[in-house]
Structure formats: C-alpha cells, structure tokens
Design a protein around this motif. Structure first.
Motif, PDB file in Angstrom:
ATOM      1  N   TRP A 118      10.462  13.659 -28.842  1.00 22.50           N
ATOM      2  CA  TRP A 118      10.554  13.420 -30.277  1.00 22.50           C
ATOM      3  C   TRP A 118       9.458  12.474 -30.754  1.00 22.50           C
ATOM      4  CZ3 TRP A 118      12.988  16.065 -33.852  1.00 22.50           C
ATOM      5  CH2 TRP A 118      14.076  16.846 -33.495  1.00 22.50           C
ATOM      6  N   LYS A 119       9.105  11.477 -29.936  1.00 25.34           N
ATOM      7  CA  LYS A 119       8.033  10.557 -30.309  1.00 25.34           C
ATOM      8  C   LYS A 119       6.696  11.292 -30.389  1.00 25.34           C
ATOM      9  CE  LYS A 119      10.129   6.302 -28.583  1.00 25.34           C
ATOM     10  NZ  LYS A 119      10.111   5.237 -27.561  1.00 25.34           N
ATOM     11  N   GLU A 120       6.477  12.227 -29.469  1.00 30.20           N
ATOM     12  CA  GLU A 120       5.250  13.028 -29.509  1.00 30.20           C
ATOM     13  C   GLU A 120       5.207  13.868 -30.787  1.00 30.20           C
ATOM     14  OE1 GLU A 120       3.158  16.742 -27.081  1.00 30.20           O
ATOM     15  OE2 GLU A 120       4.845  15.654 -26.201  1.00 30.20           O
ATOM     16  N   MET A 121       6.341  14.472 -31.131  1.00 34.99           N
ATOM     17  CA  MET A 121       6.412  15.281 -32.334  1.00 34.99           C
ATOM     18  C   MET A 121       6.221  14.408 -33.577  1.00 34.99           C
ATOM     19  SD  MET A 121       6.784  18.401 -33.343  1.00 34.99           S
ATOM     20  CE  MET A 121       7.630  19.275 -32.026  1.00 34.99           C
ATOM     21  N   ARG A 122       6.795  13.216 -33.536  1.00 39.50           N
ATOM     22  CA  ARG A 122       6.664  12.298 -34.676  1.00 39.50           C
ATOM     23  C   ARG A 122       5.205  11.877 -34.876  1.00 39.50           C
ATOM     24  NH1 ARG A 122       9.077  10.400 -39.401  1.00 39.50           N
ATOM     25  NH2 ARG A 122       7.598   8.834 -40.056  1.00 39.50           N
ATOM     26  N   PHE A 123       4.492  11.648 -33.771  1.00 35.54           N
ATOM     27  CA  PHE A 123       3.077  11.278 -33.858  1.00 35.54           C
ATOM     28  C   PHE A 123       2.282  12.382 -34.550  1.00 35.54           C
ATOM     29  CE2 PHE A 123      -1.228  11.431 -32.025  1.00 35.54           C
ATOM     30  CZ  PHE A 123      -1.704  10.188 -32.439  1.00 35.54           C
ATOM     31  N   LYS A 124       2.538  13.630 -34.168  1.00 34.81           N
ATOM     32  CA  LYS A 124       1.850  14.757 -34.793  1.00 34.81           C
ATOM     33  C   LYS A 124       2.229  14.858 -36.263  1.00 34.81           C
ATOM     34  CE  LYS A 124      -0.543  18.542 -35.183  1.00 34.81           C
ATOM     35  NZ  LYS A 124      -2.022  18.481 -35.225  1.00 34.81           N
ATOM     36  N   MET A 125       3.497  14.626 -36.575  1.00 32.70           N
ATOM     37  CA  MET A 125       3.953  14.701 -37.957  1.00 32.70           C
ATOM     38  C   MET A 125       3.273  13.628 -38.796  1.00 32.70           C
ATOM     39  SD  MET A 125       7.844  14.857 -39.425  1.00 32.70           S
ATOM     40  CE  MET A 125       8.188  13.095 -39.374  1.00 32.70           C
ATOM     41  N   ASP A 126       3.123  12.415 -38.243  1.00 35.55           N
ATOM     42  CA  ASP A 126       2.456  11.340 -38.966  1.00 35.55           C
ATOM     43  C   ASP A 126       1.011  11.701 -39.281  1.00 35.55           C
ATOM     44  OD1 ASP A 126       4.692   9.768 -39.000  1.00 35.55           O
ATOM     45  OD2 ASP A 126       4.125   8.573 -37.249  1.00 35.55           O
ATOM     46  N   GLN A 127       0.339  12.378 -38.351  1.00 33.90           N
ATOM     47  CA  GLN A 127      -1.037  12.811 -38.579  1.00 33.90           C
ATOM     48  C   GLN A 127      -1.107  13.796 -39.746  1.00 33.90           C
ATOM     49  OE1 GLN A 127      -2.089  14.243 -34.556  1.00 33.90           O
ATOM     50  NE2 GLN A 127      -3.598  12.594 -34.478  1.00 33.90           N
ATOM     51  N   ILE A 128      -0.152  14.715 -39.782  1.00 43.43           N
ATOM     52  CA  ILE A 128      -0.135  15.712 -40.851  1.00 43.43           C
ATOM     53  C   ILE A 128       0.147  15.042 -42.193  1.00 43.43           C
ATOM     54  CG2 ILE A 128       1.034  17.771 -41.739  1.00 43.43           C
ATOM     55  CD1 ILE A 128       1.664  18.477 -38.790  1.00 43.43           C
ATOM     56  N   VAL A 129       1.115  14.134 -42.202  1.00 36.19           N
ATOM     57  CA  VAL A 129       1.475  13.445 -43.440  1.00 36.19           C
ATOM     58  C   VAL A 129       0.290  12.655 -43.989  1.00 36.19           C
ATOM     59  CG1 VAL A 129       2.929  11.631 -44.426  1.00 36.19           C
ATOM     60  CG2 VAL A 129       3.935  13.341 -42.918  1.00 36.19           C
ATOM     61  N   SER A 130      -0.451  11.996 -43.108  1.00 29.67           N
ATOM     62  CA  SER A 130      -1.595  11.190 -43.560  1.00 29.67           C
ATOM     63  C   SER A 130      -2.691  12.044 -44.177  1.00 29.67           C
ATOM     64  CB  SER A 130      -2.165  10.379 -42.395  1.00 29.67           C
ATOM     65  OG  SER A 130      -2.729  11.238 -41.416  1.00 29.67           O
ATOM     66  N   SER A 131      -2.702  13.345 -43.873  1.00 33.06           N
ATOM     67  CA  SER A 131      -3.728  14.241 -44.421  1.00 33.06           C
ATOM     68  C   SER A 131      -3.309  14.893 -45.735  1.00 33.06           C
ATOM     69  CB  SER A 131      -4.058  15.342 -43.397  1.00 33.06           C
ATOM     70  OG  SER A 131      -2.970  16.246 -43.259  1.00 33.06           O
ATOM     71  N   LEU A 132      -2.078  14.641 -46.179  1.00 37.27           N
ATOM     72  CA  LEU A 132      -1.595  15.237 -47.426  1.00 37.27           C
ATOM     73  C   LEU A 132      -2.292  14.603 -48.628  1.00 37.27           C
ATOM     74  CD1 LEU A 132       2.257  15.244 -46.702  1.00 37.27           C
ATOM     75  CD2 LEU A 132       0.750  17.248 -46.701  1.00 37.27           C
ATOM     76  N   PRO A 133      -2.394  15.333 -49.749  1.00 39.82           N
ATOM     77  CA  PRO A 133      -2.894  14.723 -50.986  1.00 39.82           C
ATOM     78  C   PRO A 133      -2.053  13.507 -51.362  1.00 39.82           C
ATOM     79  CG  PRO A 133      -2.758  17.110 -51.218  1.00 39.82           C
ATOM     80  CD  PRO A 133      -2.093  16.769 -49.920  1.00 39.82           C
ATOM     81  N   ALA A 134      -2.645  12.566 -52.089  1.00 41.87           N
ATOM     82  CA  ALA A 134      -2.036  11.261 -52.327  1.00 41.87           C
ATOM     83  C   ALA A 134      -0.614  11.347 -52.892  1.00 41.87           C
ATOM     84  CB  ALA A 134      -2.920  10.431 -53.257  1.00 41.87           C
ATOM     85  N   GLN A 135      -0.431  12.103 -53.985  1.00 40.67           N
ATOM     86  CA  GLN A 135       0.899  12.158 -54.602  1.00 40.67           C
ATOM     87  C   GLN A 135       1.898  12.845 -53.674  1.00 40.67           C
ATOM     88  OE1 GLN A 135       1.865  14.824 -57.959  1.00 40.67           O
ATOM     89  NE2 GLN A 135       2.545  13.001 -59.075  1.00 40.67           N
ATOM     90  N   CYS A 136       1.448  13.895 -53.025  1.00 43.28           N
ATOM     91  CA  CYS A 136       2.313  14.634 -52.103  1.00 43.28           C
ATOM     92  C   CYS A 136       2.745  13.727 -50.956  1.00 43.28           C
ATOM     93  CB  CYS A 136       1.557  15.854 -51.577  1.00 43.28           C
ATOM     94  SG  CYS A 136       2.557  16.988 -50.606  1.00 43.28           S
TER      95      CYS A 136
END
Length: 215
Positions: A118-136
């Motif tokens: 789950w920590k590995e998946m969370r790390f990948k999710m954090d990377q994706i979230v950081s690449s989202l447009p600002a408001q999103c």
C-alpha cells in the motif's frame, strides 16, 4: 475584529510568506484548536502533535489559502479530520491479556507485507496527484487527504459543488490511468480504486455545512 485580523493575516501569509502573521494566527487559534482536538483524541500530547501538524501543512500550502473563505473554520475542520484519522490509524492496536499473568500486551494487527504494498501504491498516487492541474490537485487534496466533503470544499474555495465534482472526477480518471500499469501486477489495485470511488461518493452524498464538526 478578530475575523478581519484573521483575513489580514491570511493575505499576508499567502502573498508575502509573512512569518509574523503566521505566528499571530498560531497564537490566536492554538489553544482553542488544542482543546477542541482533545475532545476527540483525549490525549494532550497527541492533540498537540495533531494541531502542530495542521499548522505545518497550512504553512506548506500557504500560497493556496488566500482562496479559503473562512480560515478559522477551515482549521477547525482540518483538526477534526486529522483527529479522526489519528483514531483510525491506531485502531489496529489491540490489548491482549497474557496467559497466566495479570499483565497485558499491545499487538499490531497490520499485515506488514500488505502495508508495504500500500505504501508503494501511495507513493505512485502522490506522484500522480502532484502532476494534476492546480485547482484539480487542490480539490483532490482537500477531499482525499484532508477529509472535507464536497460542499465544504465548494464553500472553502468559493466554487460550485458541480465544479468540485467535475475536478475530482478528472483526478480520479488520471489516477485510474496512472495506476493501471501497476494494477497488472498488483491484486490490490481494484480495491484501491473502489475505495477511492466509494469515499468520493460518500463525500458528495454526506456533505454537511462547515460548522457540522465543531460541536
């Protein structure tokens, strides 16, 4: 008068990284937030850590807080949600009586191997979230990381609930796409996506006014 002062501090912090304004805000609200938090976690040391963590996150996101319509309420709701997360985090600890003794032990019921996945998946999710447009990204963080409801986010950011729903849907789509490759080798991907989707629906269906958690 204090509402006007908080609004002024808010602008100074967001626009000019004003540490003195941040210190004033901290001193003005800390004791009330601490007592409020203790009502949830019942441990002063834990409450102190939670409130401090909320202020640290506020400073780290200071460029975004100018859009918050009521910073005082925002902080109380954030403390409430962090308190509930704290209680959930430690819910895996169990008191186990030791046989033949009057003493007991604390046991951790977490599956460590599963936790690592789950920590590995969370790390990948954090990377994706950081690449989202600002408001999103901001909307996703408020709902998924800070625990706010759709209506709360709409009020905090002064946007419509429909905009919140649309932006969160975009974030979820990006996560589905980005995590898809990992899902081919991880059996836990479908539960993760289901969990995100269900909690998002709950956030929309159970939206309350910002003051709902302040009793």
């Amino acid at each position: 008068m204090k509402m006007a002062e908080i609004s002024e501090w808010q602008v100074q912090i967001a626009r000019y990284d004003d540490e003195q304004a941040f210190a004033r805000l901290f001193r003005h609200l800390y004791d009330r937030l601490l007592h409020f938090c203790i009502r949830y976690v019942h441990v002063k040391e834990a409450a102190e850590e939670i409130v401090s963590d909320v202020f640290v996150k506020l400073w780290n996101r200071r460029k975004e807080i100018e859009q918050v319509s009521n910073l005082e309420v925002y902080l109380f709701v954030a403390v409430k949600n962090h308190s509930l997360n704290y209680l959930e985090q430690y819910s895996h600890l169990r008191i186990v009586p030791l046989s033949g003794s009057d003493t007991a032990d604390l046991r951790n019921s977490i599956d460590l191997e599963r936790d690592l996945e789950w920590k590995e998946m969370r790390f990948k999710m954090d990377q994706i979230v950081s690449s989202l447009p600002a408001q999103c990204r901001r909307i996703f963080q408020l709902i998924k990381e800070d625990g706010f409801k759709y209506k709360e986010v709409a009020e905090i950011l002064n946007i419509s609930p429909r905009t919140v729903e649309t932006q969160l849907s975009r974030a979820m789509r990006r996560l589905n796409e980005g995590l898809g490759a990992i899902g081919k080798t991880k059996e836990m991907l479908p539960p993760l996506i289901v969990l995100l989707a269900v909690s998002a629906l709950l956030a929309f269906g159970e939206g309350n006014c910002l003051g709902a958690g302040l009793h």
